[in-house]
Write an enzyme that holds these catalytic residues in place. Sequence first.
Site, PDB file in Angstrom:
ATOM      1  N   GLU A 161       6.162  -5.556   7.711  1.00 17.21           N
ATOM      2  CA  GLU A 161       5.476  -4.539   8.512  1.00 17.21           C
ATOM      3  C   GLU A 161       6.107  -4.272   9.864  1.00 17.21           C
ATOM      4  OE1 GLU A 161       2.674  -5.683   5.351  1.00 17.21           O
ATOM      5  OE2 GLU A 161       4.053  -6.773   6.644  1.00 17.21           O
ATOM      6  N   GLY A 175       0.256  -5.137   0.804  1.00 11.22           N
ATOM      7  CA  GLY A 175      -1.033  -5.154   0.128  1.00 11.22           C
ATOM      8  C   GLY A 175      -1.023  -5.946  -1.158  1.00 11.22           C
ATOM      9  N   GLY A 230       0.834  -1.197   0.000  1.00 10.78           N
ATOM     10  CA  GLY A 230       0.000   0.000   0.000  1.00 10.78           C
ATOM     11  C   GLY A 230       0.867   1.244   0.000  1.00 10.78           C
ATOM     12  N   ASP A 269      -1.133  -7.550   7.657  1.00  9.66           N
ATOM     13  CA  ASP A 269      -2.587  -7.527   7.554  1.00  9.66           C
ATOM     14  C   ASP A 269      -3.030  -8.137   6.224  1.00  9.66           C
ATOM     15  OD1 ASP A 269      -1.514  -5.337   6.127  1.00  9.66           O
ATOM     16  OD2 ASP A 269      -3.327  -4.142   6.382  1.00  9.66           O
TER      17      ASP A 269
END
Length: 383
Positions: A147, A124, A72, A155
């Site tokens: 992350e 992402g 992302g 995530d």
Amino acid sequence: MPEPGPVIFEEVDATNGKAIGVITLSVEKTLNSLTLPMVDLMLAQLQDWQDDDRIAAVWLQGAGEKAFCAGGDVQELHRSATKTPGGPCVEAETFFEREYRLDYLLHLYPKPVICWGDGIVMGGGLGLFMGCSHAIVTEKTRIAMPEITIALYPDVGGTWFLNRMPGKTGLFVALTAASINAADTLYAGMARHFAQRARKAEIFDTVKALDWKADDAANKALLTERLKTLAPAKAIQEDGSELASAVAQHRGLIDQACSGDDLETVVNAVLALDSADDKWLDKAKASLAHGSPIAAHNIWQQLKRGEALSLEEVFQFELMLSTTVVRHPEFAEGVRALLIDKDKNPQWIYTSVAEVPAELTEQFFTPPWPQNPLADIATLKRA
């Protein structure tokens, strides 16, 4: 001619009056990193295509040779997080919600979705990749969930697919941001198909030429059978040699080190592993050592608490955690150090996992609103 948008959609004629819907992430300069407009465009197009009888399958790819998708737009998330420190981060939280809707839709998409996972597949991008029914990796595939280096956590469904990797390997790659290749991905069950980068056009042409049916389930089965021989689950390099899996080679060490009952024991065991003359393991240890201690606790709890959740519950759970994480100053500091100032010297609030109070960790797993914005996610069409 108008400039092409960040996502390009095409309908390529196939057999039996059918077509292949092609989605190309087209922002090479940012390694095809996702923005909210890109997510919205894909979500709307996929919803249209799933009701279009002419579309037999979807092909998802990234522009250029460097990356499918590097994740992302973290700098945009940072801007949102620093607008209202400690409070709601509207843009970031909206991005997470829409991104998770897209990922969830892919997981349950009725038509076959082929992802050409070539080059960098991170964050992402891995969420998209893992949602596709037929993911293909190449000799250039490089997957990671880094992350912990920015005080986030894996995530985009990581709670689901990391818990399904063999042994303790999911926990290990989450805590260490370890980079994995195509052989690792196949070993971990994250993909079932491999093809060398040079065969992309051949693979696509073969997909177009399949004897597509009117039934989505039949088309999924048809594609699966064809890819078993066209792109089998064996990673072969350009010179004909088999690509080695670092995850498989280190599986015994990983399972032993990550078998502790608490995070501090596991972290100490991983950091104590002998990594002499082992660049992969040494880099993994370094990422853990320099990562956010708060994030390490969130990752530990994420995988523990999320182990028995359904897919829709996973995305609801992750939206809660992403919301509380992005509102906390540790995240903004991690992004600042790695991507804004690029000094690679984050000033974490705590210097070790042993110092992080349990009460703080619990705050990250406390819903920040009366109703989860993804409470309706299960109403999306199922396969």
